[in-house]
Design a protein around this motif. Sequence first.
Motif, PDB file in Angstrom:
ATOM      1  N   ASP A   7       0.828  -1.208   0.000  1.00 47.22           N
ATOM      2  CA  ASP A   7       0.000   0.000   0.000  1.00 47.22           C
ATOM      3  C   ASP A   7       0.860   1.254   0.000  1.00 47.22           C
ATOM      4  N   LEU A   8       1.938   1.244   0.763  1.00 42.60           N
ATOM      5  CA  LEU A   8       2.828   2.403   0.790  1.00 42.60           C
ATOM      6  C   LEU A   8       3.446   2.623  -0.586  1.00 42.60           C
ATOM      7  N   LYS A   9       3.861   1.545  -1.238  1.00 42.78           N
ATOM      8  CA  LYS A   9       4.422   1.656  -2.587  1.00 42.78           C
ATOM      9  C   LYS A   9       3.385   2.238  -3.556  1.00 42.78           C
ATOM     10  N   ALA A  10       2.144   1.760  -3.462  1.00 39.73           N
ATOM     11  CA  ALA A  10       1.091   2.253  -4.364  1.00 39.73           C
ATOM     12  C   ALA A  10       0.817   3.734  -4.141  1.00 39.73           C
ATOM     13  N   LEU A  11       0.776   4.164  -2.891  1.00 35.37           N
ATOM     14  CA  LEU A  11       0.492   5.562  -2.586  1.00 35.37           C
ATOM     15  C   LEU A  11       1.619   6.469  -3.072  1.00 35.37           C
ATOM     16  N   ASN A  12       2.848   6.105  -2.781  1.00 41.11           N
ATOM     17  CA  ASN A  12       3.984   6.924  -3.213  1.00 41.11           C
ATOM     18  C   ASN A  12       4.147   6.908  -4.733  1.00 41.11           C
ATOM     19  N   ASN A  13       4.016   5.726  -5.343  1.00 38.76           N
ATOM     20  CA  ASN A  13       4.133   5.627  -6.800  1.00 38.76           C
ATOM     21  C   ASN A  13       3.133   6.529  -7.509  1.00 38.76           C
ATOM     22  N   THR A  14       1.891   6.472  -7.047  1.00 37.25           N
ATOM     23  CA  THR A  14       0.815   7.223  -7.710  1.00 37.25           C
ATOM     24  C   THR A  14       1.030   8.720  -7.556  1.00 37.25           C
ATOM     25  N   LEU A  15       1.416   9.140  -6.367  1.00 40.83           N
ATOM     26  CA  LEU A  15       1.695  10.554  -6.128  1.00 40.83           C
ATOM     27  C   LEU A  15       2.813  11.040  -7.048  1.00 40.83           C
ATOM     28  N   ARG A  16       3.874  10.268  -7.167  1.00 39.80           N
ATOM     29  CA  ARG A  16       5.013  10.655  -8.009  1.00 39.80           C
ATOM     30  C   ARG A  16       4.640  10.634  -9.488  1.00 39.80           C
ATOM     31  N   TYR A  17       3.874   9.639  -9.885  1.00 43.26           N
ATOM     32  CA  TYR A  17       3.474   9.486 -11.285  1.00 43.26           C
ATOM     33  C   TYR A  17       2.624  10.664 -11.747  1.00 43.26           C
ATOM     34  N   ILE A  18       1.652  11.035 -10.932  1.00 42.68           N
ATOM     35  CA  ILE A  18       0.717  12.082 -11.343  1.00 42.68           C
ATOM     36  C   ILE A  18       1.337  13.475 -11.222  1.00 42.68           C
ATOM     37  N   THR A  19       2.138  13.704 -10.170  1.00 37.68           N
ATOM     38  CA  THR A  19       2.728  15.040  -9.971  1.00 37.68           C
ATOM     39  C   THR A  19       4.095  15.171 -10.621  1.00 37.68           C
ATOM     40  N   LYS A  20       4.509  14.127 -11.358  1.00 40.03           N
ATOM     41  CA  LYS A  20       5.839  14.120 -11.980  1.00 40.03           C
ATOM     42  C   LYS A  20       6.935  14.365 -10.941  1.00 40.03           C
ATOM     43  N   SER A  21       6.731  13.720  -9.794  1.00 38.36           N
ATOM     44  CA  SER A  21       7.671  13.751  -8.658  1.00 38.36           C
ATOM     45  C   SER A  21       7.815  15.126  -7.996  1.00 38.36           C
ATOM     46  N   GLN A  22       6.847  16.014  -8.239  1.00 44.22           N
ATOM     47  CA  GLN A  22       6.842  17.266  -7.477  1.00 44.22           C
ATOM     48  C   GLN A  22       6.621  16.956  -6.007  1.00 44.22           C
ATOM     49  N   TYR A  23       5.759  15.954  -5.761  1.00 39.57           N
ATOM     50  CA  TYR A  23       5.559  15.423  -4.403  1.00 39.57           C
ATOM     51  C   TYR A  23       5.901  13.937  -4.462  1.00 39.57           C
ATOM     52  N   ARG A  24       6.644  13.460  -3.460  1.00 44.20           N
ATOM     53  CA  ARG A  24       7.168  12.094  -3.545  1.00 44.20           C
ATOM     54  C   ARG A  24       6.674  11.164  -2.443  1.00 44.20           C
ATOM     55  N   TYR A  25       6.279  11.734  -1.312  1.00 49.04           N
ATOM     56  CA  TYR A  25       5.909  10.884  -0.171  1.00 49.04           C
ATOM     57  C   TYR A  25       4.497  11.225   0.291  1.00 49.04           C
ATOM     58  N   PHE A  26       3.623  10.209   0.263  1.00 48.65           N
ATOM     59  CA  PHE A  26       2.212  10.443   0.533  1.00 48.65           C
ATOM     60  C   PHE A  26       1.973  10.876   1.976  1.00 48.65           C
ATOM     61  N   PHE A  27       2.652  10.256   2.914  1.00 50.92           N
ATOM     62  CA  PHE A  27       2.452  10.579   4.329  1.00 50.92           C
ATOM     63  C   PHE A  27       3.517  11.560   4.818  1.00 50.92           C
ATOM     64  N   PRO A  28       3.177  12.346   5.830  1.00 50.95           N
ATOM     65  CA  PRO A  28       4.148  13.328   6.342  1.00 50.95           C
ATOM     66  C   PRO A  28       5.429  12.667   6.848  1.00 50.95           C
ATOM     67  N   TYR A  29       6.513  13.416   6.774  1.00 50.75           N
ATOM     68  CA  TYR A  29       7.809  12.938   7.262  1.00 50.75           C
ATOM     69  C   TYR A  29       7.685  12.542   8.738  1.00 50.75           C
ATOM     70  N   GLY A  30       8.248  11.394   9.075  1.00 48.34           N
ATOM     71  CA  GLY A  30       8.209  10.922  10.455  1.00 48.34           C
ATOM     72  C   GLY A  30       7.054   9.994  10.770  1.00 48.34           C
ATOM     73  N   THR A  31       6.103   9.833   9.841  1.00 44.67           N
ATOM     74  CA  THR A  31       4.994   8.910  10.067  1.00 44.67           C
ATOM     75  C   THR A  31       5.521   7.476  10.170  1.00 44.67           C
ATOM     76  N   GLU A  32       5.086   6.764  11.203  1.00 43.01           N
ATOM     77  CA  GLU A  32       5.457   5.356  11.346  1.00 43.01           C
ATOM     78  C   GLU A  32       4.471   4.506  10.553  1.00 43.01           C
ATOM     79  N   ILE A  33       4.988   3.677   9.657  1.00 46.85           N
ATOM     80  CA  ILE A  33       4.145   2.791   8.858  1.00 46.85           C
ATOM     81  C   ILE A  33       4.258   1.379   9.422  1.00 46.85           C
TER      82      ILE A  33
END
Length: 246
Positions: free
Chosen positions: A110-136
């Motif tokens: 799920d983490l891979k899907a969320l990050n991949n999709t964010l990067r794909y659509i924003t052309k890597s303008q945004y790379r990480y779906f959850f805020p820095y420091g979030t424990e997964i």
Amino acid sequence: MDKRKKYFMIVDTETTNGIDCPLFYDFGFRIVDKKNNVMVEKSFILKDIFYEEEKLMETAYYNFKIQLYKKMIKYKEIETINILDLFFYIRNIMKNYNVKEVYAYNASFDLKALNNTLRYITKSQYRYFFPYGTEIYCIQHMACQVLYTQKTFLKTAFVNKWETAKGNVSVTAEIGYKYISNNIDFFESHTALEDVKIEQEILDRCFRQHKKMSKKINRSCWRIPQKDYKEIKIHNAKTHPLTDFL
């Protein structure tokens, strides 16, 4: 909302584009407290994939549900949203509830899907779906340690043939919920929010074991119950009667 309480988020995605580079189109989540009370629950269809990538959607593993989703959208049973609106919405609601922990079943996927999709659509303008420091944290890893190693689970799995094609005991969320609910006829919905609901129950059962366990992602966690399961299979081969295991 009682700000003295600790809240965490449970998420699930439905994806297309295979398992190596998944892109999500259905996102569901709940924010809950340690007593298993639900504070917020929502699900969204991602416009950028569901509508803008129609050819890709045809290859989705559960593409036969596309018409179901369209019906849900038509009758306003699920919201549609674009990736940046979802990105900022999730971050805001996590801030409001001071959520620092996110749980998912097979969390690495799920983490891979969320990050991949964010990067794909924003052309890597945004790379990480959850805020820095979030424990997964991974519910599947937790369950493999404290639920799927239980003799009752292993014997039940053997009797009901809850096995993979390679003869290993299956540790999917569907199997986990069959076990904890004592409902062997249960079948997972494979829509994000409905799957979050059963994953929450599995997570709560893990917590209620009051046993030491790692919550971190472990891609090999499925191996944990295999040794004990193989011993049960060997024992049965020698003794035969299934009644020994009921």
